[in-house]
Scaffold this motif. Structure first.
Motif, mmCIF file in Angstrom:
data_model
loop_
_atom_site.group_PDB
_atom_site.id
_atom_site.type_symbol
_atom_site.label_atom_id
_atom_site.label_comp_id
_atom_site.label_asym_id
_atom_site.label_seq_id
_atom_site.Cartn_x
_atom_site.Cartn_y
_atom_site.Cartn_z
ATOM 1 N N ARG A 13 19.161 72.243 -87.939
ATOM 2 C CA ARG A 13 20.328 72.657 -87.335
ATOM 3 C C ARG A 13 21.171 71.358 -86.928
ATOM 4 N NH1 ARG A 13 20.484 75.963 -81.666
ATOM 5 N NH2 ARG A 13 19.808 73.848 -80.877
ATOM 6 N N LEU A 14 20.482 70.160 -86.403
ATOM 7 C CA LEU A 14 21.096 69.065 -85.976
ATOM 8 C C LEU A 14 21.593 68.120 -87.398
ATOM 9 C CD1 LEU A 14 22.045 66.431 -84.209
ATOM 10 C CD2 LEU A 14 19.853 65.556 -84.466
ATOM 11 N N HIS A 15 20.880 68.241 -88.259
ATOM 12 C CA HIS A 15 21.103 67.925 -89.703
ATOM 13 C C HIS A 15 22.591 68.410 -90.388
ATOM 14 C CE1 HIS A 15 20.630 67.125 -94.261
ATOM 15 N NE2 HIS A 15 20.632 65.744 -93.795
ATOM 16 N N ALA A 16 22.463 69.965 -90.132
ATOM 17 C CA ALA A 16 23.684 70.573 -90.792
ATOM 18 C C ALA A 16 24.957 70.153 -89.845
ATOM 19 C CB ALA A 16 23.481 72.101 -90.599
ATOM 20 N N TRP A 17 24.776 69.972 -88.574
ATOM 21 C CA TRP A 17 26.089 69.546 -87.696
ATOM 22 C C TRP A 17 26.322 68.190 -88.106
ATOM 23 C CZ3 TRP A 17 26.666 65.582 -84.372
ATOM 24 C CH2 TRP A 17 27.752 65.508 -83.375
ATOM 25 N N LEU A 18 25.444 67.193 -88.269
ATOM 26 C CA LEU A 18 25.666 65.984 -88.728
ATOM 27 C C LEU A 18 26.535 65.969 -90.227
ATOM 28 C CD1 LEU A 18 22.642 63.656 -87.836
ATOM 29 C CD2 LEU A 18 24.894 63.515 -86.863
ATOM 30 N N ARG A 19 26.176 66.654 -91.032
ATOM 31 C CA ARG A 19 26.808 66.914 -92.489
ATOM 32 C C ARG A 19 28.236 67.588 -92.371
ATOM 33 N NH1 ARG A 19 23.840 66.564 -97.639
ATOM 34 N NH2 ARG A 19 25.387 68.032 -98.117
ATOM 35 N N ARG A 20 28.306 68.496 -91.127
ATOM 36 C CA ARG A 20 29.577 69.124 -91.077
ATOM 37 C C ARG A 20 30.589 68.272 -90.073
ATOM 38 N NH1 ARG A 20 26.494 73.448 -89.837
ATOM 39 N NH2 ARG A 20 26.929 73.274 -87.629
#
Length: 138
Positions: A64-71
């Motif tokens: 979830r944090l990784h996806a937030w960083l990428r977005r």
């Protein structure tokens, strides 16, 4: 024709980390993210390296944090470029060059020891050479 698991188009799946390691990686990711955000406003403190470390740790601990960083509109494009092949945009290169130039000037004006200033400026020069040799996204 099936793709080999070690080909660049298909990442090799990693076994899940034990929960203690996952929490430690998540804490490291959040720490790096905070340091990166501080570096965005404090002159001389790096931002990019901390955001890259945060994304690396988040990819192993928190999807979830990784996806937030990428977005994220600020950090996302940089992370996607890096993950697609170590690409660094020309704008990021010029921004780093300008920031390091200002820092070098401040160091020259305020350093008490000439050798300390030479080491700091030499380190920045090495990083800039490495950075400008990185490929740029298409």
């Amino acid at each position: 024709m099936p793709t080999e698991p070690d080909s660049p188009s298909q990442p090799v799946p990693r076994p899940p980390l034990p929960w203690v390691a996952r929490w430690l990686m998540l804490a490291f990711s959040v720490l790096c993210l905070v340091l990166g955000l501080i570096g965005a406003v404090v002159p001389g403190m790096p931002t990019t390296v901390f955001i890259l470390l945060s994304a690396w740790a988040a990819a192993r601990s928190s999807p979830r944090l990784h996806a937030w960083l990428r977005r994220n509109r600020v950090f996302g494009p940089m992370l996607v470029n890096w993950q697609r092949g170590g690409f660094v945009s020309r704008r990021a290169k010029w921004s780093a060059t300008a920031t390091m130039s200002v820092c070098a000037a401040v160091i020259l004006l305020t350093a008490h020891r000439r050798w300390g200033a030479c080491i700091a400026i030499g380190s920045m020069a090495i990083v800039l050479v490495w950075l400008w040799r990185r490929p740029e996204p298409a």
